[in-house]
Design a protein around this motif. Structure first.
Motif, PDB file in Angstrom:
ATOM      1  N   VAL A 100      -1.051   5.598   3.848  1.00 28.95           N
ATOM      2  CA  VAL A 100      -1.984   4.740   4.762  1.00 28.95           C
ATOM      3  C   VAL A 100      -1.562   4.580   6.388  1.00 28.95           C
ATOM      4  O   VAL A 100      -2.171   4.754   7.298  1.00 28.95           O
ATOM      5  CB  VAL A 100      -2.602   3.444   4.462  1.00 28.95           C
ATOM      6  CG1 VAL A 100      -2.817   3.642   3.060  1.00 28.95           C
ATOM      7  CG2 VAL A 100      -1.117   2.653   4.503  1.00 28.95           C
ATOM      8  N   LEU A 101      -0.024   4.898   6.425  1.00 33.31           N
ATOM      9  CA  LEU A 101       0.503   4.743   7.708  1.00 33.31           C
ATOM     10  C   LEU A 101       0.249   6.014   8.471  1.00 33.31           C
ATOM     11  O   LEU A 101       0.398   5.990   9.791  1.00 33.31           O
ATOM     12  CB  LEU A 101       2.187   4.521   7.730  1.00 33.31           C
ATOM     13  CG  LEU A 101       2.369   3.375   6.703  1.00 33.31           C
ATOM     14  CD1 LEU A 101       3.919   3.505   6.536  1.00 33.31           C
ATOM     15  CD2 LEU A 101       2.242   2.000   7.583  1.00 33.31           C
ATOM     16  N   GLU A 102      -0.173   6.927   8.006  1.00 36.17           N
ATOM     17  CA  GLU A 102      -0.196   8.401   8.841  1.00 36.17           C
ATOM     18  C   GLU A 102      -1.637   8.350   9.335  1.00 36.17           C
ATOM     19  O   GLU A 102      -1.829   9.149  10.530  1.00 36.17           O
ATOM     20  CB  GLU A 102      -0.301   9.501   7.830  1.00 36.17           C
ATOM     21  CG  GLU A 102       0.875   9.568   6.908  1.00 36.17           C
ATOM     22  CD  GLU A 102       1.250  10.761   5.925  1.00 36.17           C
ATOM     23  OE1 GLU A 102       0.290  11.440   6.055  1.00 36.17           O
ATOM     24  OE2 GLU A 102       2.243  10.681   5.363  1.00 36.17           O
ATOM     25  N   GLN A 121       0.784  -1.355   0.147  1.00 38.23           N
ATOM     26  CA  GLN A 121      -0.031   0.130   0.001  1.00 38.23           C
ATOM     27  C   GLN A 121       0.711   1.319  -0.114  1.00 38.23           C
ATOM     28  O   GLN A 121       1.914   1.336   0.248  1.00 38.23           O
ATOM     29  CB  GLN A 121      -1.048   0.096   1.179  1.00 38.23           C
ATOM     30  CG  GLN A 121      -1.913  -1.265   1.207  1.00 38.23           C
ATOM     31  CD  GLN A 121      -2.709  -1.236   2.452  1.00 38.23           C
ATOM     32  OE1 GLN A 121      -3.668  -0.093   2.688  1.00 38.23           O
ATOM     33  NE2 GLN A 121      -2.805  -2.210   3.328  1.00 38.23           N
ATOM     34  N   THR A 165       3.476  -3.334   5.469  1.00 31.81           N
ATOM     35  CA  THR A 165       2.524  -2.612   4.694  1.00 31.81           C
ATOM     36  C   THR A 165       2.758  -2.174   3.318  1.00 31.81           C
ATOM     37  O   THR A 165       1.989  -2.267   2.205  1.00 31.81           O
ATOM     38  CB  THR A 165       1.769  -1.463   5.554  1.00 31.81           C
ATOM     39  OG1 THR A 165       1.297  -2.164   6.789  1.00 31.81           O
ATOM     40  CG2 THR A 165       0.542  -0.731   5.001  1.00 31.81           C
ATOM     41  N   VAL A 166       3.894  -1.416   3.321  1.00 31.85           N
ATOM     42  CA  VAL A 166       4.174  -0.691   2.135  1.00 31.85           C
ATOM     43  C   VAL A 166       5.092  -1.817   1.037  1.00 31.85           C
ATOM     44  O   VAL A 166       5.835  -1.240   0.220  1.00 31.85           O
ATOM     45  CB  VAL A 166       5.182   0.409   2.222  1.00 31.85           C
ATOM     46  CG1 VAL A 166       4.079   1.562   3.106  1.00 31.85           C
ATOM     47  CG2 VAL A 166       6.437   0.358   3.295  1.00 31.85           C
ATOM     48  N   PRO A 182       2.625   4.501   1.248  1.00 32.49           N
ATOM     49  CA  PRO A 182       2.808   4.913   2.618  1.00 32.49           C
ATOM     50  C   PRO A 182       2.038   5.903   3.472  1.00 32.49           C
ATOM     51  O   PRO A 182       1.652   5.927   4.771  1.00 32.49           O
ATOM     52  CB  PRO A 182       4.252   5.882   2.618  1.00 32.49           C
ATOM     53  CG  PRO A 182       4.793   5.182   1.391  1.00 32.49           C
ATOM     54  CD  PRO A 182       3.590   4.728   0.303  1.00 32.49           C
TER      55      PRO A 182
END
Lengths: 278, 579
Positions: free
Chosen positions: A271-273, A267, B247-248, A269
């Motif tokens: 989305v990590l925020e 995904q 995830t990435v 990055p």
């Protein structure tokens, strides 16, 4: 009409660079380089898809003598460097070439954990039972009574038993070779490279300069009288009770190689925020 | 509720109690509620060496603007109990203006509290909590702090729901009721230090620790491989990265020690994946040999050092800036490499992202010097912009088979294209031995000098742009600092400005190579330069004086951890120096 065999795609010399080795005349490591090049040629691997990683020591000079990608790192740390490379680039064939001092003394901890981690690497240790590059000090595999300037009268220490330690730590493939048996060693290396997971190959490779007594190894080595087992306890018992000169594949395990956790679909990055937003 | 003092732009609150009393949860809730109500601030914690239990303090500072350092004194101290509270004497300074709330049935306050002259308010926390359905003393404490500070409790439910997620709605309902009971307890208390109204919303705000921000900056910068060995206070960088990298589409591998973790990162980067490891001083000491390898073999890696008190095991849970020397000068041989430092929790995102860019651009190791305070402080920040750097690693993607590939070709700028394994005709051996441009080991003097020049030139000729430092204000008095101390220095300068002293602050983000030309320009006209650093021996001063001729008088305010250097101290130091 005669049938001609297809010419082999690769020659052993395709895997050897034009850099002249620093090794002494008669050093067993020349034979290891030859065995390795024959194994790679028979496997028809593209040289650019192979990485040869090493630490420090006479044997660790080998990457520059191959025509593969190489990494000649610091003393004792070839295994973790190679593990990082293999995890990052799983499609590469990664070979780790080391010696008994580099691999079992300064790098001993990495040896244990590389066996446990079971990354799909082939770990070759050229064991000559001496530190050659520093001109003759006892290594972890040296006999306790071997006299030297650094340890007069011998170390008095019990030699390290790499094959058994590899088994106890979870190595997935364990073999012992003799450098003078070039084709036999090449055959074992092919099997080791093909075997999934962490493959450990100890090659008895004489140091004719500081251990002239090791010239006798050629008369002592002999093929292991039994086929490899997949039972680590049985393999360990055999290795602990043999004469130390049994060669061949001694253990083949079936543990699954290390696999890093992976997302089904990577995904962005961004989305990590989300979890930080108040 | 009551108020008599003028509202304050900043309020410092300490909550303390023994392990299990829930003071860290209470502090987190106060911070979360204030954040949701529009204030800035942060929470940091002070704990003993025990893994569980022992005594703990949550240190919270709330403000109407972003803040990044402890203030000189605490406005409020709330103790759920006083067990071992004396160990916080130096960390929780009180004044006669302070208000102390304690439970008369939970022990007696230590001397430093009673002798501070602070106003003492007794509230039977345990008894009141017991009388409430599902009531807990720490939740009551949250309400008391909100009430005394003038923070409304209406965002309490959502904050409790977030902090205690998964514990069920019953807990939330009981929590809200207890919190409101706490606020009610403060109605009769007069003259409390109320916070001024929060600023109008300026866009998205985050609640984030420096260690998380470092992880995020790494991922934003393109890190896709990390190798990890746990160490206080850096572990959270790695724990955040483990799932984030998955995830990435990246990977984190747990290593057997720091020797392995840095070598794993080097191996992954040799394979083309931008790679990082994070550690603290003792781990950095173990990594130094491989740091030299990455310099010599020209492999990009980022090493984050979340500094703690040293030497040796030192004080693992407390901040210090004393790894500066090892970070810059630790390698044997001449091994130039880049060292950068984030200036705040929010800046951990940018500086780490920049570090990745620099490592990839310059093909070598870049060290990021964070510290325990930045790493473990959870701050309310404006969303840091995602600045993307366009330039990436120079990769030799196609190689002419007719010519030998020179991995370490020397020439203009010192950067040479790197072939990645898998590239036909690019085979070379990366080597820590001195080598020829081709990569072949060499002990010839001309090869040695050529490669030393190459490595120096590429980092010294790089244009680091405006990122090398943050410069604030003007005046012939200069406060010169780096990294984590920047917030305290900027706040000190603001304080001095309010007192009529013109002050310039220069906060360095780029520590090596030192940007001597720009630093010289920034120092132009300075009559006094105060160097501020959290070390015992003045490491930063020595580093600067080795490179820079200062225009005026120079003094240094250097003090080791564990106590923070506060804005008030710095401002007082400057005032004394001037008089």
């Amino acid at each position: 009409m005669s049938v001609t065999a297809e010419a082999p795609k690769r020659k052993a010399s395709d895997y050897i660079s034009d850099v002249k080795p620093v090794w002494c005349p008669g050093c067993g490591d020349y034979h290891v380089l030859l065995s390795l090049s024959r194994a790679l040629a028979q496997m028809e691997l593209e040289p650019e898809n192979i990485a040869v990683v090493s630490g420090i020591g006479c044997s660790s000079r080998i990457p520059a003598y191959t025509n593969c990608y190489g990494f000649h790192g610091v003393h004792g740390r070839a295994l973790p460097l190679a593990a990082g490379l293999k995890v990052a680039r799983p499609e590469l064939t990664v070979l780790v070439m080391s010696g008994d001092g580099d691999g079992f003394s300064i790098g001993g901890n990495h040896f244990l954990h590389a066996c446990r981690r079971n990354v799909d690497l082939t770990y070759v240790v050229m064991d000559n039972r001496v530190y050659g590059l520093t001109k003759g000090q006892p290594s972890p595999t040296t006999e306790p009574d071997w006299d030297s300037a650094l340890s007069p009268g011998g170390t008095g220490l019990r030699p390290f038993h790499p094959l058994v330690i590899a088994l106890a730590s979870g190595a997935n493939f364990v073999a012992r070779c003799f450098s003078g048996d070039v084709n036999g060693t090449a055959r074992v290396l092919i099997e080791a490279i093909r075997h999934p997971g962490f493959s450990f190959v100890e090659i008895l490779s004489p140091c004719v300069t500081f251990r002239p007594d090791e010239k006798q190894w050629k008369t002592l080595v002999h093929p292991a009288p039994v086929d490899p087992t997949d039972d680590p306890a049985r393999a360990a018992r055999r290795i602990m009770t043999d004469d130390g000169f049994n060669t061949g594949i001694l253990y083949r395990g079936n543990r699954s190689p290390y696999r890093a956790p992976a997302a089904s679909e990577p995904q962005d990055p961004g989305v990590l925020e989300r979890k930080f937003v108040i | 509720m009551s108020a008599a003092r003028p509202p304050s732009e900043s309020l410092s609150v300490a909550l303390l109690g023994s392990g299990g009393a829930g003071v860290l949860t209470a502090g987190a809730l106060v911070t979360e509620i204030a954040a949701r109500s529009g204030w800035y601030g942060f929470i940091t914690r002070s704990v003993g060496p025990q893994i569980r239990g022992g005594e703990a303090a949550a240190l919270v500072r709330l403000a109407t603007r972003p803040v990044g350092c402890m203030d000189g004194a605490f406005d409020l101290l709330l103790a759920i109990d006083w067990n071992n509270a004396d160990r916080f004497a130096a960390e929780i300074p009180l004044t006669p203006e302070s208000i102390v709330v304690g439970d008369p049935k939970s022990g007696t306050p230590p001397d430093y509290v009673t002798q501070s002259g602070a106003r003492f308010v007794e509230i039977p926390l345990a008894e009141i909590a017991k009388g409430l359905d599902g009531g807990r003393a720490n939740m009551l404490a949250v309400g008391i702090v909100l009430g005394l500070a003038g923070i409304p409790g209406d965002r309490g439910a959502e904050a409790i729901r977030k902090q205690l997620s998964g514990k069920g709605e019953d807990i939330v309902t009981a929590g809200v009721a207890t919190l409101e009971a706490g606020i009610a307890q403060t109605e009769a208390i007069a003259d409390t230090p109320q916070l001024a109204a929060p600023p109008a919303s300026s866009g998205e705000r985050w609640l984030i620790t420096g260690n998380e921000a470092t992880g995020l900056g790494a991922v934003r910068g393109g890190i896709r491989f990390a190798a990890a060995y746990p160490i206080t206070p850096a572990t959270e960088v790695l724990e955040w990265l483990a799932p984030a990298l998955t995830t990435v589409g990246g990977t984190l591998v747990q290593a057997e020690d720091e020797l392995a973790s840095i070598n794993m990162a080097i191996g992954a980067s040799f394979g083309g994946k931008p790679a990082l490891t994070a550690t603290s001083g003792p781990g950095l000491a173990l990594m130094i040999e491989a740091l030299g390898l990455a310099t010599a073999a020209e492999v990009p890696i980022v090493v984050v050092d979340v500094m703690r008190g040293g030497p040796s095991t030192g004080i693992p849970t407390k901040s210090e800036q004393s790894d500066l020397n090892i970070a810059i000068y630790g390698c044997h041989g001449d091994a130039p490499h880049v060292v950068v430092a984030p200036l705040s929790v929010a800046d951990c995102v940018f500086t780490t992202q920049w570090a990745v860019h620099l490592a990839e651009m310059l093909q070598g190791p870049v060290l990021v010097l964070s510290d325990q305070f930045l790493g473990q402080t959870k701050a309310i920040i404006d969303r840091p912009a995602d600045l993307s750097f366009m330039t990436r690693r120079s990769v030799a993607a196609e190689i002419d088979a007719a010519k030998p590939y020179h991995r370490y070709a020397t020439g203009e700028g010192g950067i040479s294209a790197m072939a990645l394994p898998g590239t036909p005709d690019g085979q070379y051996t990366a080597d820590g031995l001195t080598h020829t441009p081709r990569g072949t080991p060499s002990s010839r003097g001309e090869d040695h000098v050529a490669q030393l020049d190459k490595r120096r030139d590429k980092i010294e000729s790089h244009d680091y742009g405006a990122h090398w430092a943050e410069i604030d204000g003007d005046g012939d008095t200069v406060i010169l600092c780096w990294g984590s101390l920047s917030s305290a220095c900027l706040e000190a300068a603001a304080k001095l400005r309010a007192e009529g002293v013109a002050v310039r602050t220069i906060a360095l983000r780029l520590l090596a190579p030192l940007n001597t030309a720009r630093l010289g320009e920034a120092l132009a006209g300075a009559r006094r330069v105060l160097i501020v650093e959290q070390t015992h021996s003045g490491q930063f001063r020595r580093h600067l004086q080795g490179h820079v001729a200062f225009p005026g008088e120079v003094d240094v305010l250097a003090r080791p951890g564990p106590l923070p250097i506060t804005p008030g101290e710095i401002a007082d130091y400057v005032q004394k120096w001037r008089s």
